[in-house]
Design an enzyme around this catalytic site. Structure first.
Site, mmCIF file in Angstrom:
data_model
loop_
_atom_site.group_PDB
_atom_site.id
_atom_site.type_symbol
_atom_site.label_atom_id
_atom_site.label_comp_id
_atom_site.label_asym_id
_atom_site.label_seq_id
_atom_site.Cartn_x
_atom_site.Cartn_y
_atom_site.Cartn_z
ATOM 1 N N ALA A 67 -114.632 -10.756 37.852
ATOM 2 C CA ALA A 67 -113.738 -11.253 36.965
ATOM 3 C C ALA A 67 -114.262 -12.338 36.144
ATOM 4 C CB ALA A 67 -112.284 -11.473 37.235
ATOM 5 N N GLY A 113 -113.414 -8.016 41.053
ATOM 6 C CA GLY A 113 -112.686 -6.753 40.322
ATOM 7 C C GLY A 113 -113.500 -5.686 39.669
ATOM 8 N N GLU A 116 -113.121 -3.467 42.575
ATOM 9 C CA GLU A 116 -111.675 -2.799 42.489
ATOM 10 C C GLU A 116 -111.599 -1.692 41.579
ATOM 11 O OE1 GLU A 116 -108.732 -6.251 43.984
ATOM 12 O OE2 GLU A 116 -110.130 -7.018 42.436
ATOM 13 N N GLU A 136 -113.815 -12.698 46.937
ATOM 14 C CA GLU A 136 -112.818 -13.548 46.566
ATOM 15 C C GLU A 136 -112.516 -14.781 47.599
ATOM 16 O OE1 GLU A 136 -112.086 -9.923 44.441
ATOM 17 O OE2 GLU A 136 -112.839 -10.334 46.144
#
Length: 258
Positions: A67, A113, A116, A136
């Site tokens: 992200a 992300g 994900e 993360e």
């Protein structure tokens, strides 16, 4: 299919090829890109000429390297929860619950992300140069787009704990061994393999495919885990270690967590 700023779209033989087109940013998911993915997937689901979707990244380095951290570096807990909730509902859950099959063709780094996003797809194929991980915790965060739930479903608790708590990356070959990806292939074979697999799927009954996706997604699946992730993700934003993790990332140094 309309033109997008951060996406490239191409429809061939009833397959939508959706390419995240931010190569200079390693295809990182910023707010605008997520909004475009939502719009594109929604349009594809309502377009009867599109039977399946293949998602990939532009270039050879990255599928999606994560992200855009700068966008949420100053968020508070409530803003963090809203970030996770909106992203999950509008993009990741939308893909996961799609009645049309979605394949991730992972052409490089799939981190945070990005992993994900791939895990929300029904099938994952990775090029052998790909590296996968959820880093993360090195930022003082946890995965917030369904990562704690989908990784556990795919590889089991033990491996999920290891990958999330260490923040380490794994190779495409190792990802195939633990079931995180269906196939690890040469980079030149990535899209051909994804296309061939999608064509085989599309040769079956579309109603049966939609029913199968719905049934598989219902396996031992509750929303409580995703809600717990959203809550825990949000609370990370009020910690000093999150601020230190983000500062260290932006300053390209190792974090000094306390």
């Amino acid at each position: 299919m309309k033109n997008y700023l951060n996406l490239l779209t191409d429809i061939q033989n009833s397959i939508l090829y959706l390419t995240i087109n931010r190569e200079d940013k390693l295809n990182a998911l910023n707010k605008d890109t997520l909004a475009e993915i939502h719009d594109c997937i929604l349009a594809a689901l309502h377009d009867e000429s599109i039977k399946g979707i293949i998602i990939t990244g532009k270039g050879e380095k990255a599928f999606v390297a994560g992200a855009d951290i700068k966008e949420f570096s100053n968020f508070n807990a409530e803003e963090g929860k809203n970030l996770a909730k909106e992203g999950q509902e509008k993009v990741f859950d939308l893909i996961a619950s799609s009645k049309k099959p979605v394949i991730a063709a992972m052409n490089g780094f799939a981190l945070g992300g990005g992993l994900e996003l791939a895990m929300a797809c029904h099938i994952r194929i990775a090029s052998q140069n790909a590296k996968l991980g959820l880093p993360e915790v090195s930022l003082g965060l946890i995965p917030g787009y369904g990562g704690t739930q989908r990784l556990t479903e795919l590889v089991g608790k033990g491996k999920a704990f290891e990958m999330i708590l260490t923040a380490d990356m794994i190779s495409a070959e190792d990802a195939e061994k633990v079931g995180l990806v269906n196939y690890a292939v040469e980079s030149t074979d990535l899209l051909p393999k994804a296309t061939a697999l999608m064509q085989k799927i599309l040769s079956r009954s579309p109603e049966a495919i939609a029913a199968a996706i719905k049934a598989i997604n219902a396996f031992d699946h509750t929303q409580s885990g995703y809600q717990a992730e959203i809550e825990a993700f949000g609370t990370c934003f009020v910690t000093q270690n999150f601020k230190e993790g983000v500062a260290a990332f932006l300053e390209k140094r190792k974090p000094n967590f306390h």
